[in-house]
Design a protein around this motif. Structure first.
Motif, mmCIF file in Angstrom:
data_model
loop_
_atom_site.group_PDB
_atom_site.id
_atom_site.type_symbol
_atom_site.label_atom_id
_atom_site.label_comp_id
_atom_site.label_asym_id
_atom_site.label_seq_id
_atom_site.Cartn_x
_atom_site.Cartn_y
_atom_site.Cartn_z
ATOM 1 N N ARG A 132 -3.099 -3.408 -2.407
ATOM 2 C CA ARG A 132 -2.489 -3.868 -3.753
ATOM 3 C C ARG A 132 -3.190 -3.094 -5.017
ATOM 4 N NH1 ARG A 132 -1.956 -8.983 -2.207
ATOM 5 N NH2 ARG A 132 -4.010 -9.743 -2.622
ATOM 6 N N ARG A 133 -4.268 -3.067 -4.833
ATOM 7 C CA ARG A 133 -5.102 -2.323 -5.911
ATOM 8 C C ARG A 133 -4.782 -0.804 -6.079
ATOM 9 N NH1 ARG A 133 -11.109 -5.180 -6.152
ATOM 10 N NH2 ARG A 133 -11.460 -3.310 -7.735
ATOM 11 N N LEU A 134 -4.944 -0.478 -5.163
ATOM 12 C CA LEU A 134 -4.672 1.305 -4.808
ATOM 13 C C LEU A 134 -3.196 1.322 -5.424
ATOM 14 C CD1 LEU A 134 -6.198 2.229 -1.470
ATOM 15 C CD2 LEU A 134 -6.746 3.367 -3.779
ATOM 16 N N GLU A 135 -2.199 0.441 -5.034
ATOM 17 C CA GLU A 135 -0.822 0.819 -5.476
ATOM 18 C C GLU A 135 -0.652 0.561 -6.871
ATOM 19 O OE1 GLU A 135 2.786 0.881 -4.263
ATOM 20 O OE2 GLU A 135 1.399 2.558 -3.367
ATOM 21 N N GLU A 150 0.909 3.763 -11.529
ATOM 22 C CA GLU A 150 1.008 4.216 -12.960
ATOM 23 C C GLU A 150 0.971 5.647 -13.140
ATOM 24 O OE1 GLU A 150 -2.151 2.051 -15.139
ATOM 25 O OE2 GLU A 150 -1.267 0.181 -14.693
ATOM 26 N N MET A 151 1.112 6.300 -11.986
ATOM 27 C CA MET A 151 1.067 7.670 -11.896
ATOM 28 C C MET A 151 2.300 8.178 -11.100
ATOM 29 S SD MET A 151 -2.742 9.172 -12.098
ATOM 30 C CE MET A 151 -3.379 7.689 -10.892
ATOM 31 N N SER A 171 0.056 16.045 -5.196
ATOM 32 C CA SER A 171 0.067 14.737 -4.328
ATOM 33 C C SER A 171 -1.554 14.277 -3.932
ATOM 34 C CB SER A 171 0.518 15.364 -3.165
ATOM 35 O OG SER A 171 -0.159 16.627 -2.778
ATOM 36 N N ILE A 172 -1.608 13.309 -3.795
ATOM 37 C CA ILE A 172 -2.941 12.750 -3.584
ATOM 38 C C ILE A 172 -2.962 12.123 -2.340
ATOM 39 C CG2 ILE A 172 -2.701 10.624 -4.619
ATOM 40 C CD1 ILE A 172 -5.384 10.850 -5.745
ATOM 41 N N SER A 173 -4.192 12.383 -1.575
ATOM 42 C CA SER A 173 -4.387 11.603 -0.090
ATOM 43 C C SER A 173 -5.382 10.488 -0.366
ATOM 44 C CB SER A 173 -4.713 12.653 0.765
ATOM 45 O OG SER A 173 -3.793 13.451 1.013
ATOM 46 N N ILE A 174 -5.137 9.388 0.109
ATOM 47 C CA ILE A 174 -6.616 8.371 -0.156
ATOM 48 C C ILE A 174 -6.705 8.274 1.365
ATOM 49 C CG2 ILE A 174 -7.194 6.171 -0.840
ATOM 50 C CD1 ILE A 174 -6.184 7.579 -3.356
ATOM 51 N N VAL A 175 -8.114 8.469 1.717
ATOM 52 C CA VAL A 175 -8.679 8.290 3.046
ATOM 53 C C VAL A 175 -9.615 7.332 3.109
ATOM 54 C CG1 VAL A 175 -9.997 9.637 4.615
ATOM 55 C CG2 VAL A 175 -8.655 10.880 3.191
ATOM 56 N N ILE A 176 -9.196 6.308 3.889
ATOM 57 C CA ILE A 176 -9.965 5.138 3.917
ATOM 58 C C ILE A 176 -10.284 4.690 5.545
ATOM 59 C CG2 ILE A 176 -9.909 2.587 3.376
ATOM 60 C CD1 ILE A 176 -6.962 3.822 2.013
ATOM 61 N N PRO A 177 -11.727 4.885 5.712
ATOM 62 C CA PRO A 177 -12.267 4.389 7.177
ATOM 63 C C PRO A 177 -12.272 2.784 7.123
ATOM 64 C CG PRO A 177 -14.125 5.124 5.698
ATOM 65 C CD PRO A 177 -12.834 5.334 4.986
ATOM 66 N N VAL A 178 -11.769 2.467 8.431
ATOM 67 C CA VAL A 178 -11.707 1.034 8.509
ATOM 68 C C VAL A 178 -12.189 0.409 9.771
ATOM 69 C CG1 VAL A 178 -9.909 -0.833 8.664
ATOM 70 C CG2 VAL A 178 -9.425 1.128 7.074
ATOM 71 N N TYR A 179 -13.255 -0.429 9.471
ATOM 72 C CA TYR A 179 -13.959 -0.929 10.710
ATOM 73 C C TYR A 179 -14.046 -2.459 10.498
ATOM 74 C CZ TYR A 179 -17.067 -2.154 14.521
ATOM 75 O OH TYR A 179 -17.608 -2.450 15.646
ATOM 76 N N ASN A 180 -13.303 -3.259 11.150
ATOM 77 C CA ASN A 180 -13.100 -4.872 10.940
ATOM 78 C C ASN A 180 -13.043 -5.251 9.355
ATOM 79 O OD1 ASN A 180 -13.526 -4.733 13.557
ATOM 80 N ND2 ASN A 180 -15.985 -5.283 13.442
ATOM 81 N N GLU A 181 -11.994 -4.743 8.940
ATOM 82 C CA GLU A 181 -11.704 -4.957 7.364
ATOM 83 C C GLU A 181 -10.310 -5.796 7.077
ATOM 84 O OE1 GLU A 181 -14.144 -4.330 5.376
ATOM 85 O OE2 GLU A 181 -15.129 -2.652 5.955
ATOM 86 N N ALA A 182 -10.070 -6.380 8.232
ATOM 87 C CA ALA A 182 -8.443 -7.100 8.021
ATOM 88 C C ALA A 182 -8.395 -7.880 6.813
ATOM 89 C CB ALA A 182 -8.183 -7.990 9.193
#
Ligand code: UDP
Ligand code: MG
Length: 340
Positions: A30-33, A38-39, A11-22
């Motif tokens: 989409r790109r992460l998916e 593919e895995m 399992s993999i966790s993608i951690v993404i800090p978001v500040y005003n990135e709508a």
């Protein structure tokens, strides 16, 4: 190491800090998916930490969550800063590995497979290092370079120039980072402080997908100061050195003046006053440094960093399983599978 070099992430966790990135979020997702799609054997979770965004980021994230149960969202009550957002994400991460990635698409998700490959070869911290700083403004480039030169000279930990927060971390590293109680966090330094096996991968940083960098000159400077103060005693000790130098030099000058005087030479009227003032200032600086030495130690104590960080336990299987079930199981399950 054999056990480690044989592991496979489940399992993999993608951690993404978001500040005003709508505007960047849909494409990022989409790109992460695409990359993780593919895995399919790898269970994934996206941990978006909305750091008090003032745009539609949260609404966009909730939209993503409605389509994909792997999306999880933490929303801060206000803007607490990227370090806090990353800390929150790492605490919530449940994967065998965690990847920290910026939301503005400056960090290409397509690099994740290469990072995973390096991890599979037994490396516990894979840091993506940008090849150039072309996308930054001149002032920011110069300022960053200066910061890395200064930290390299005076800090206890090495922070590679160009190392951002695009990293893949082993579960053991995530646990170690989460266990650090200090509140003034400078993740780049802590990452180096905890140790573990580390490797870097070069990548070309992309321009920001949309919006502007949230880091102003003042914010960056404060961030740099955080880094230096957390990992260096030089700013405290420097004053003691200057004090000793002032005392020594003025004492020498005083002796020289006395010699001149006895020889019948001419000594300017202001010389004794100046020498005396320098001598006293030096003494005061030494006093300040002495107080600083104690304050510095108090600072080290209150940070309460653990005395050591253990990377592997051999022959402790029961307690290791207790502390670190994921890694331990991994070693047992996959040892026969891929160990060459
Ligand atoms: N970020 C954050 N909180 C802040 C500032 C930034 O969570 O207070 C996030 C931001 O959304 C992005 C990442 O941290 O995902 C990097 O921010 P930015 O692109 O502004 O920094 P830069 O790339 O210029 O270093
Ligand atoms: Mg950015």
């Amino acid at each position: 190491m054999l056990a480690l070099s044989a592991r496979r992430a489940r399992s993999i966790s993608i951690v993404i800090p978001v500040y005003n990135e709508a505007q960047s979020l849909p494409q990022l997702y989409r790109r992460l998916e695409q990359v993780l799609g593919e895995m399919p054997e790898l269970k994934r979770e996206y941990l978006f930490v909305d750091d008090g965004s003032r745009d539609d980021s949260f609404t966009v994230l909730v939209g993503l969550r409605m389509c994909d149960p792997n999306v999880r969202i933490l929303r801060f009550a206000r803007n607490f800063g990227k370090e806090a957002a990353m800390a929150a994400g790492l605490q919530a991460a449940s994967g065998d590995v965690a990847v920290l990635i910026d939301a503005d698409l400056q960090h290409p998700p397509e690099l994740i497979p290469a990072m995973l490959e390096t991890w599979r070869n037994g490396i516990q911290i894979v840091t993506a290092v940008r090849r150039s700083r072309d996308t930054d403004s001149w002032i920011r480039r110069t300022w960053s370079r200066m910061f890395y030169k200064v930290t390299d000279a005076i800090c206890d930990v090495a922070i590679p120039d160009g190392a951002g927060d695009f990293r893949l971390l082993d579960r053991a590293v995530v646990d170690a980072i989460n266990a650090l109680p200090e509140r003034n966090r400078f993740l780049k330094g802590l990452m180096s402080w905890v140790g573990f096996s580390q490797e870097t991968i070069a990548f070309d940083v992309a321009p920001r997908h949309a919006g502007v960098s949230a880091f102003s000159f003042v914010k960056l400077t404060r961030y740099a100061l955080d880094g230096i103060v957390s990992f260096s005693m030089v700013p405290i000790r420097m004053w003691g050195m200057i004090g000793i130098l002032a005392v020594a030099l003025s004492a020498l000058a005083g002796l020289f003046m006395l010699g001149e005087d006895l020889d019948g030479g001419s000594v300017p009227d202001y010389a004794p006053v100046m020498i005396w003032m320098t001598f006293l200032s030096g003494l005061v600086l030494m006093g300040v440094a002495a107080v600083g030495e104690y304050v510095g130690r108090v600072f080290i104590e209150v940070r309460q960093r653990p005395l050591f960080v253990v990377a592997d336990r051999v022959g402790f299987s029961e307690s290791a399983a207790q502390h670190n079930p994921v890694q331990d199981n991994d070693a047992v399950v996959h040892l026969g599978e891929t160990a060459a």
